[in-house]
Motif scaffolding. Structure first.
Motif, PDB file in Angstrom:
ATOM      1  N   LYS A  86       0.820  -1.221   0.000  1.00 50.30           N
ATOM      2  CA  LYS A  86       0.000   0.000   0.000  1.00 50.30           C
ATOM      3  C   LYS A  86       0.851   1.268   0.000  1.00 50.30           C
ATOM      4  O   LYS A  86       0.355   2.348   0.292  1.00 50.30           O
ATOM      5  CB  LYS A  86      -0.921   0.016   1.234  1.00 50.30           C
ATOM      6  CG  LYS A  86      -1.898  -1.121   1.276  1.00 50.30           C
ATOM      7  CD  LYS A  86      -2.949  -0.930   0.229  1.00 50.30           C
ATOM      8  CE  LYS A  86      -3.978  -2.035   0.333  1.00 50.30           C
ATOM      9  NZ  LYS A  86      -4.967  -1.915  -0.705  1.00 50.30           N
ATOM     10  N   ASN A  87       2.161   1.135  -0.296  1.00 51.13           N
ATOM     11  CA  ASN A  87       3.110   2.258  -0.283  1.00 51.13           C
ATOM     12  C   ASN A  87       3.222   2.913   1.086  1.00 51.13           C
ATOM     13  O   ASN A  87       3.434   4.118   1.194  1.00 51.13           O
ATOM     14  CB  ASN A  87       2.753   3.310  -1.339  1.00 51.13           C
ATOM     15  CG  ASN A  87       3.171   2.884  -2.712  1.00 51.13           C
ATOM     16  OD1 ASN A  87       4.149   2.162  -2.867  1.00 51.13           O
ATOM     17  ND2 ASN A  87       2.438   3.307  -3.717  1.00 51.13           N
TER      18      ASN A  87
ATOM     19  N   GLN B 104       0.935  20.594   6.739  1.00 49.01           N
ATOM     20  CA  GLN B 104       1.446  19.426   6.021  1.00 49.01           C
ATOM     21  C   GLN B 104       2.933  19.267   6.305  1.00 49.01           C
ATOM     22  O   GLN B 104       3.643  20.246   6.509  1.00 49.01           O
ATOM     23  CB  GLN B 104       1.255  19.586   4.506  1.00 49.01           C
ATOM     24  CG  GLN B 104      -0.166  19.653   4.056  1.00 49.01           C
ATOM     25  CD  GLN B 104      -0.862  18.319   4.176  1.00 49.01           C
ATOM     26  OE1 GLN B 104      -0.235  17.260   4.289  1.00 49.01           O
ATOM     27  NE2 GLN B 104      -2.186  18.349   4.177  1.00 49.01           N
ATOM     28  N   LYS B 105       3.360  18.012   6.294  1.00 46.08           N
ATOM     29  CA  LYS B 105       4.785  17.722   6.475  1.00 46.08           C
ATOM     30  C   LYS B 105       5.197  16.747   5.391  1.00 46.08           C
ATOM     31  O   LYS B 105       4.602  15.682   5.245  1.00 46.08           O
ATOM     32  CB  LYS B 105       5.021  17.120   7.852  1.00 46.08           C
ATOM     33  CG  LYS B 105       6.467  16.907   8.185  1.00 46.08           C
ATOM     34  CD  LYS B 105       6.583  16.358   9.584  1.00 46.08           C
ATOM     35  CE  LYS B 105       7.980  16.414  10.091  1.00 46.08           C
ATOM     36  NZ  LYS B 105       8.078  15.858  11.433  1.00 46.08           N
TER      37      LYS B 105
ATOM     38  N   THR C 135       1.139   9.769   8.005  1.00 45.36           N
ATOM     39  CA  THR C 135      -0.189   9.169   8.122  1.00 45.36           C
ATOM     40  C   THR C 135      -0.690   9.388   9.540  1.00 45.36           C
ATOM     41  O   THR C 135      -0.055  10.071  10.332  1.00 45.36           O
ATOM     42  CB  THR C 135      -0.134   7.663   7.814  1.00 45.36           C
ATOM     43  OG1 THR C 135       0.703   7.022   8.786  1.00 45.36           O
ATOM     44  CG2 THR C 135       0.401   7.407   6.415  1.00 45.36           C
ATOM     45  N   GLY C 136      -1.793   8.767   9.866  1.00 41.82           N
ATOM     46  CA  GLY C 136      -2.353   8.897  11.210  1.00 41.82           C
ATOM     47  C   GLY C 136      -1.546   8.175  12.272  1.00 41.82           C
ATOM     48  O   GLY C 136      -1.719   8.412  13.462  1.00 41.82           O
ATOM     49  N   PHE C 137      -0.657   7.280  11.861  1.00 43.29           N
ATOM     50  CA  PHE C 137       0.181   6.544  12.803  1.00 43.29           C
ATOM     51  C   PHE C 137       1.562   7.192  12.858  1.00 43.29           C
ATOM     52  O   PHE C 137       2.117   7.555  11.823  1.00 43.29           O
ATOM     53  CB  PHE C 137       0.295   5.079  12.383  1.00 43.29           C
ATOM     54  CG  PHE C 137      -1.025   4.389  12.333  1.00 43.29           C
ATOM     55  CD1 PHE C 137      -1.646   3.971  13.493  1.00 43.29           C
ATOM     56  CD2 PHE C 137      -1.667   4.170  11.121  1.00 43.29           C
ATOM     57  CE1 PHE C 137      -2.871   3.338  13.461  1.00 43.29           C
ATOM     58  CE2 PHE C 137      -2.895   3.536  11.073  1.00 43.29           C
ATOM     59  CZ  PHE C 137      -3.497   3.122  12.251  1.00 43.29           C
ATOM     60  N   PRO C 138       2.147   7.330  14.046  1.00 43.90           N
ATOM     61  CA  PRO C 138       3.374   8.129  14.203  1.00 43.90           C
ATOM     62  C   PRO C 138       4.562   7.731  13.323  1.00 43.90           C
ATOM     63  O   PRO C 138       5.197   8.579  12.740  1.00 43.90           O
ATOM     64  CB  PRO C 138       3.719   7.960  15.685  1.00 43.90           C
ATOM     65  CG  PRO C 138       2.462   7.564  16.343  1.00 43.90           C
ATOM     66  CD  PRO C 138       1.651   6.835  15.321  1.00 43.90           C
ATOM     67  N   LEU C 139       4.892   6.452  13.214  1.00 46.52           N
ATOM     68  CA  LEU C 139       6.080   6.060  12.462  1.00 46.52           C
ATOM     69  C   LEU C 139       5.771   5.620  11.037  1.00 46.52           C
ATOM     70  O   LEU C 139       6.682   5.297  10.280  1.00 46.52           O
ATOM     71  CB  LEU C 139       6.805   4.920  13.189  1.00 46.52           C
ATOM     72  CG  LEU C 139       7.364   5.256  14.569  1.00 46.52           C
ATOM     73  CD1 LEU C 139       7.965   4.022  15.211  1.00 46.52           C
ATOM     74  CD2 LEU C 139       8.392   6.357  14.484  1.00 46.52           C
ATOM     75  N   VAL C 140       4.517   5.588  10.657  1.00 44.04           N
ATOM     76  CA  VAL C 140       4.118   5.107   9.336  1.00 44.04           C
ATOM     77  C   VAL C 140       3.972   6.293   8.385  1.00 44.04           C
ATOM     78  O   VAL C 140       3.280   7.253   8.676  1.00 44.04           O
ATOM     79  CB  VAL C 140       2.793   4.311   9.410  1.00 44.04           C
ATOM     80  CG1 VAL C 140       2.368   3.844   8.029  1.00 44.04           C
ATOM     81  CG2 VAL C 140       2.931   3.130  10.356  1.00 44.04           C
TER      82      VAL C 140
ATOM     83  N   LEU D  21       0.008  16.612  -2.047  1.00 44.49           N
ATOM     84  CA  LEU D  21       0.079  15.832  -0.815  1.00 44.49           C
ATOM     85  C   LEU D  21      -1.272  15.296  -0.368  1.00 44.49           C
ATOM     86  O   LEU D  21      -1.399  14.806   0.744  1.00 44.49           O
ATOM     87  CB  LEU D  21       0.671  16.692   0.304  1.00 44.49           C
ATOM     88  CG  LEU D  21       2.093  17.169   0.046  1.00 44.49           C
ATOM     89  CD1 LEU D  21       2.572  18.047   1.176  1.00 44.49           C
ATOM     90  CD2 LEU D  21       3.022  16.013  -0.157  1.00 44.49           C
ATOM     91  N   LYS D  22      -2.305  15.367  -1.167  1.00 46.68           N
ATOM     92  CA  LYS D  22      -3.613  14.831  -0.766  1.00 46.68           C
ATOM     93  C   LYS D  22      -3.590  13.345  -0.727  1.00 46.68           C
ATOM     94  O   LYS D  22      -2.921  12.685  -1.442  1.00 46.68           O
ATOM     95  CB  LYS D  22      -4.697  15.301  -1.716  1.00 46.68           C
ATOM     96  CG  LYS D  22      -5.067  16.736  -1.463  1.00 46.68           C
ATOM     97  CD  LYS D  22      -6.244  17.110  -2.335  1.00 46.68           C
ATOM     98  CE  LYS D  22      -6.636  18.527  -2.060  1.00 46.68           C
ATOM     99  NZ  LYS D  22      -7.735  18.991  -2.855  1.00 46.68           N
TER     100      LYS D  22
END
Length: 189
Positions: A30-31, A107-108, A131-136, A188-189
């Motif tokens: 899923k990249n 955005q980052k 993403t919504g997960f810190p390290l992902v 970045l969307k």
């Protein structure tokens, strides 16, 4: 009784390692990639696999002599394989990361960059968003951006123009530099 308990611990450990491998594989489909700027998660998992293999060699051995043999000789078999794997997957693919924030910090963009040289220097860039997960992080570009330079001592980020990146809005950033014949615009969307 102790041996059966040890075997069940090994089975659970095997399932956990396989589940982690499957998770990373499914994320990559899923990249999505797991990384941190301080510790390479993939290198940590790589080392855990070899430590697990070493422990299994010792525990599964039936006799005391074979336990001593694998305890002493095992590293001479496992370490060369681990070193070749490390060179193949981690040393040759040394990627550094640079964070770029939008003007209003909504955005980052994370830039993964690396290079290799054999006469010309080949610079490679991958772009990720949080993403919504810190390290992902989700990889935005399908193929790495490739820029070839010759006789320059500019850093990878200067070749890309990352320090002079222009944000058109909170969603789009444009990179320009003397080494790019075109502007690279990322949504970045």
């Amino acid at each position: 009784m102790k041996y059966k308990n040890t075997k069940s611990i090994l089975k659970v450990s095997t399932i956990i390692l396989l589940a982690i491998d499957l998770l990373f594989y499914l994320l990559a489909l899923k990249n999505l990639y797991v990384f941190s700027s301080s510790v390479s998660i993939y290198l940590l998992i790589f080392v855990l696999h070899f430590l697990y293999l070493y422990i299994v060699l010792i525990i599964v051995s039936k006799t005391k002599e074979s336990k001593v043999f694998w305890g002493i000789i095992g590293p001479f078999f496992i370490v060369p394989i681990a070193i070749v794997g490390w060179f193949t997957f981690f040393y040759t693919n040394k990627v550094d990361y640079y964070d770029l924030s939008s003007p209003n910090d909504t955005q980052k963009l994370v830039i993964g960059y690396s290079n290799w040289s054999l006469g010309e220097t080949n610079h490679y860039y991958d772009f990720y968003k949080q993403t919504g997960f810190p390290l992902v992080k989700k990889r935005i570009n399908q193929e790495s951006l490739h820029v070839m330079t010759r006789n320059t001592d500019m850093s990878d980020l200067n070749v890309l123009g990352a320090y002079d990146a222009r944000w058109k809005n909170e969603q789009t950033v444009t990179f320009t530099s003397p080494y790019l014949n075109k502007e690279v615009t990322l949504n970045l969307k």
